[in-house]
Each structure stands twice: as C-alpha cells, then as structure tokens.
Scaffold this motif. Structure first.
Motif, PDB file in Angstrom:
ATOM      1  N   CYS A 168       0.837  -1.209   0.000  1.00  0.00           N
ATOM      2  CA  CYS A 168       0.000   0.000   0.000  1.00  0.00           C
ATOM      3  C   CYS A 168       0.866   1.251   0.000  1.00  0.00           C
ATOM      4  O   CYS A 168       0.610   2.211  -0.747  1.00  0.00           O
ATOM      5  CB  CYS A 168      -0.934  -0.008   1.203  1.00  0.00           C
ATOM      6  N   TRP A 169       1.889   1.250   0.839  1.00  0.00           N
ATOM      7  CA  TRP A 169       2.772   2.421   0.918  1.00  0.00           C
ATOM      8  C   TRP A 169       3.549   2.607  -0.376  1.00  0.00           C
ATOM      9  O   TRP A 169       3.678   3.734  -0.877  1.00  0.00           O
ATOM     10  CB  TRP A 169       3.737   2.257   2.099  1.00  0.00           C
ATOM     11  N   ILE A 170       4.054   1.534  -0.949  1.00  0.00           N
ATOM     12  CA  ILE A 170       4.817   1.640  -2.188  1.00  0.00           C
ATOM     13  C   ILE A 170       3.925   2.131  -3.322  1.00  0.00           C
ATOM     14  O   ILE A 170       4.336   2.976  -4.137  1.00  0.00           O
ATOM     15  CB  ILE A 170       5.467   0.282  -2.529  1.00  0.00           C
ATOM     16  N   GLY A 171       2.702   1.621  -3.404  1.00  0.00           N
ATOM     17  CA  GLY A 171       1.783   2.116  -4.422  1.00  0.00           C
ATOM     18  C   GLY A 171       1.529   3.604  -4.281  1.00  0.00           C
ATOM     19  O   GLY A 171       1.432   4.330  -5.283  1.00  0.00           O
ATOM     20  N   PHE A 172       1.449   4.093  -3.044  1.00  0.00           N
ATOM     21  CA  PHE A 172       1.252   5.526  -2.830  1.00  0.00           C
ATOM     22  C   PHE A 172       2.442   6.329  -3.342  1.00  0.00           C
ATOM     23  O   PHE A 172       2.273   7.403  -3.926  1.00  0.00           O
ATOM     24  CB  PHE A 172       1.041   5.801  -1.342  1.00  0.00           C
ATOM     25  N   THR A 173       3.662   5.843  -3.154  1.00  0.00           N
ATOM     26  CA  THR A 173       4.838   6.592  -3.609  1.00  0.00           C
ATOM     27  C   THR A 173       4.881   6.705  -5.126  1.00  0.00           C
ATOM     28  O   THR A 173       5.523   7.631  -5.649  1.00  0.00           O
ATOM     29  CB  THR A 173       6.137   5.924  -3.121  1.00  0.00           C
ATOM     30  N   PHE A 174       4.224   5.789  -5.843  1.00  0.00           N
ATOM     31  CA  PHE A 174       4.195   5.869  -7.304  1.00  0.00           C
ATOM     32  C   PHE A 174       3.230   6.944  -7.807  1.00  0.00           C
ATOM     33  O   PHE A 174       3.312   7.345  -8.971  1.00  0.00           O
ATOM     34  CB  PHE A 174       3.781   4.525  -7.907  1.00  0.00           C
ATOM     35  N   SER A 175       2.313   7.378  -6.952  1.00  0.00           N
ATOM     36  CA  SER A 175       1.230   8.251  -7.412  1.00  0.00           C
ATOM     37  C   SER A 175       1.725   9.615  -7.887  1.00  0.00           C
ATOM     38  O   SER A 175       1.036  10.289  -8.658  1.00  0.00           O
ATOM     39  CB  SER A 175       0.197   8.432  -6.296  1.00  0.00           C
ATOM     40  N   ALA A 229      10.508   6.766  -6.740  1.00  0.00           N
ATOM     41  CA  ALA A 229       9.953   5.556  -7.347  1.00  0.00           C
ATOM     42  C   ALA A 229      11.025   4.485  -7.524  1.00  0.00           C
ATOM     43  O   ALA A 229      10.771   3.293  -7.304  1.00  0.00           O
ATOM     44  CB  ALA A 229       9.310   5.896  -8.690  1.00  0.00           C
ATOM     45  N   LEU A 230      12.223   4.898  -7.924  1.00  0.00           N
ATOM     46  CA  LEU A 230      13.307   3.929  -8.106  1.00  0.00           C
ATOM     47  C   LEU A 230      13.654   3.253  -6.783  1.00  0.00           C
ATOM     48  O   LEU A 230      13.853   2.029  -6.726  1.00  0.00           O
ATOM     49  CB  LEU A 230      14.538   4.631  -8.675  1.00  0.00           C
ATOM     50  N   THR A 231      13.695   4.033  -5.707  1.00  0.00           N
ATOM     51  CA  THR A 231      14.050   3.481  -4.397  1.00  0.00           C
ATOM     52  C   THR A 231      12.977   2.516  -3.888  1.00  0.00           C
ATOM     53  O   THR A 231      13.283   1.408  -3.434  1.00  0.00           O
ATOM     54  CB  THR A 231      14.247   4.618  -3.384  1.00  0.00           C
ATOM     55  N   THR A 232      11.723   2.922  -3.963  1.00  0.00           N
ATOM     56  CA  THR A 232      10.658   2.077  -3.426  1.00  0.00           C
ATOM     57  C   THR A 232      10.429   0.846  -4.293  1.00  0.00           C
ATOM     58  O   THR A 232      10.109  -0.234  -3.772  1.00  0.00           O
ATOM     59  CB  THR A 232       9.356   2.871  -3.280  1.00  0.00           C
ATOM     60  N   TYR A 233      10.590   0.962  -5.613  1.00  0.00           N
ATOM     61  CA  TYR A 233      10.427  -0.221  -6.472  1.00  0.00           C
ATOM     62  C   TYR A 233      11.563  -1.210  -6.224  1.00  0.00           C
ATOM     63  O   TYR A 233      11.332  -2.428  -6.202  1.00  0.00           O
ATOM     64  CB  TYR A 233      10.381   0.181  -7.940  1.00  0.00           C
ATOM     65  N   ALA A 234      12.765  -0.699  -6.031  1.00  0.00           N
ATOM     66  CA  ALA A 234      13.881  -1.587  -5.694  1.00  0.00           C
ATOM     67  C   ALA A 234      13.629  -2.271  -4.354  1.00  0.00           C
ATOM     68  O   ALA A 234      13.918  -3.466  -4.190  1.00  0.00           O
ATOM     69  CB  ALA A 234      15.190  -0.792  -5.656  1.00  0.00           C
ATOM     70  N   LEU A 235      13.082  -1.536  -3.384  1.00  0.00           N
ATOM     71  CA  LEU A 235      12.736  -2.132  -2.100  1.00  0.00           C
ATOM     72  C   LEU A 235      11.688  -3.222  -2.281  1.00  0.00           C
ATOM     73  O   LEU A 235      11.771  -4.300  -1.665  1.00  0.00           O
ATOM     74  CB  LEU A 235      12.218  -1.047  -1.157  1.00  0.00           C
ATOM     75  N   TRP A 236      10.695  -2.966  -3.130  1.00  0.00           N
ATOM     76  CA  TRP A 236       9.646  -3.957  -3.390  1.00  0.00           C
ATOM     77  C   TRP A 236      10.231  -5.224  -4.009  1.00  0.00           C
ATOM     78  O   TRP A 236       9.878  -6.336  -3.614  1.00  0.00           O
ATOM     79  CB  TRP A 236       8.592  -3.353  -4.307  1.00  0.00           C
ATOM     80  N   LEU A 237      11.126  -5.067  -4.972  1.00  0.00           N
ATOM     81  CA  LEU A 237      11.754  -6.234  -5.604  1.00  0.00           C
ATOM     82  C   LEU A 237      12.538  -7.047  -4.583  1.00  0.00           C
ATOM     83  O   LEU A 237      12.459  -8.282  -4.559  1.00  0.00           O
ATOM     84  CB  LEU A 237      12.681  -5.774  -6.727  1.00  0.00           C
TER      85      LEU A 237
END
Length: 271
Positions: A208-215, A239-247
């Motif tokens: 949920c938090w990562i999706g918010f950072t993409f907004s 976005a690069l930081t949070t997507y890398a965290l998600w991966l």
C-alpha cells in the motif's frame, strides 16, 4: 425400538465423518506452506532471487549507459541529449544489459502469482488482477529501454528526432503508474485477507505504501524541472528506491516461503 439404534449410530458416524476440523491455534500449527518436489523448489528459489537480480543487473546496465547516477532531464538541451547518445557503444551496451535486468521481474512475478493463488480462498480474482497488471508493468519496464537503444543506434540522425525518442522513452518509463499501483493493491489485499502463512500481512501494508509513492509520477507530464520532473527527487528517485525495495522484499519473502515447503518424492514426503 431396536431398529432405530443402528440408524442413529449410522447418522452419528456420518456427521463425524463430515465434521469440519477445528481451526489451528497458531501459525506454527498449520504445517508447511505447500508441498513441492526438489526440482520445483529449486525453480521457486531461482524465481525468488530474480527479484534482487533485477536490481543488480538493471542498475549495472544503467551505470554502464550513463542513465545513472545523473539521468537526462526534460530541461537538457538538444545538444546535451545528442551528446549523451553519441557515445560509442556505451549507451547501446548498457541499455542491452538493463533490458535483460528488467526482464528478470517476470520469473519473480510467476512465483508471486502462485503464492497469491495459494493465499486466496475461492475464485482467485486478486491473483488474476496481479497477473494482468504485472504483465503490463513488465512490458512498460522493457519498452522504454528498447526506445533508448533505438535512440543510441543512429546518433547522427536529426537532433529533434533523438530528443523525441529520448522524451518518449523517459515518459513511458516514468508515467504509466496505474498498472503498478493496481498490482500493489491486489498484492496488499491478498496478503491482508490471508492467514499469514504464505504472504505475511505486513507485506500487504508495505505494498500500500509503495503504491502511494508511485502516485506522484503522473506529474512528470507537466514539470520540466525541479522535484516533479521525470528525473526529480519525488518522481525518479523516490519511485526507483521504493520499487527496488519492493523487488528485494518480495524476492526474500518468496525465498523464505520456498525454504519452508515439504519436499515430496516418489516415496512420499521427505524429511
């Protein structure tokens, strides 16, 4: 009177046979997450490690090509854009490596899809949402890399065409955030609604938090400089930081799940 006793005994036996077993008292009592063969678990582990692999390979390609650490921005001049792509084999080779890197997300999404399917009860609607949204995100990561490769293939072309290809690649790379957010929300819902044995509930809140950072990324259509430009702090770097965290986190969660399976052989369940 005596004839009714066997009938009553038969009814009691039928009820006992169809009785729903009591719910487990804790997560530790639920047993293994799933059962797999040794080969299947190895495939699962490889798919899980593809998540961190995206970070390693794609970032290496972007460093080689010069996309990192200082990406081109919309405020760069046409001469600066052409000079970036007119740099020998650096850009094409780096983009080729990063294209391989972003494609590694596909195996991880396959393992994640199976994990979500194991989590959902009944019709796996959230799993299907994640499948289709994840497929779109994989394409939207790959296509901008290919356009950058095209821009670097003939750097001697008209400068305006090179700028056009550069703008197209970056806007396609940054702004189509809706499939990513839909994917995050589907994963979040499946994790929160599940019992926590396959996907932990905290993974849902993280999505949920990562999706918010993409907004914020949609604002890259408007701004040509500052934190909301496509290379800005609140667009590219967040976005690069949070997507890398998600991966990284998703890959490690899937790895942990694969290590907790029961191994099934031809002789039965292995120790």
């Amino acid at each position: 009177m005596t004839s009714t006793l066997p009938q009553a005994a038969d009814q009691a036996a039928d009820q006992a046979a169809h009785r729903v077993p009591p719910a487990p008292s804790s997560a530790d009592d639920r047993g293994p997450v799933l059962r797999l063969s040794r080969d299947a678990r190895l495939v699962y582990l490889v798919c899980a490690w593809c998540g961190p692999g995206v970070i390693a390979v794609a970032f290496a390609g972007w460093l080689i090509s010069g996309v990192l650490p200082f990406p081109l921005g919309p405020d760069h001049t046409a001469a600066e854009v052409v000079a970036f792509y007119d740099n020998g084999l650096r850009v094409p080779m780096g983009i080729a490596v990063s294209s391989i890197g972003v494609s590694l997300v596909i195996p991880m999404l396959a393992a994640l899809t199976h994990a979500m399917w194991r989590t959902e009860r009944g019709v796996p609607i959230l799993t299907l949402v994640q499948v289709f949204a994840g497929a779109v995100t994989a394409v939207m990561l790959l296509v901008p890399m290919l356009i950058m490769a095209v821009a670097g293939f003939r750097p001697e072309r008209d400068a305006e065409l090179t700028v056009l290809l550069n703008d197209l690649s970056w806007l396609l790379f940054i702004t189509p955030i809706a499939p990513f957010i839909i994917q995050n929300l589907a994963i979040a819902a499946a994790a929160v609604r599940g019992d926590g044995t396959v996907l932990p509930r905290w993974l849902g809140y993280l999505n949920c938090w990562i999706g918010f950072t993409f907004s914020f990324d949609i604002l890259a259509f408007v701004f040509h400089g500052g934190p909301f430009a496509w290379n800005g702090v609140l667009i590219f770097w967040l976005a690069l930081t949070t997507y890398a965290l998600w991966l990284l986190v998703t890959g490690l969660v899937l790895r942990s799940m694969a290590l907790r399976v029961e191994i099934v052989t031809d002789e039965g369940v292995a120790a």
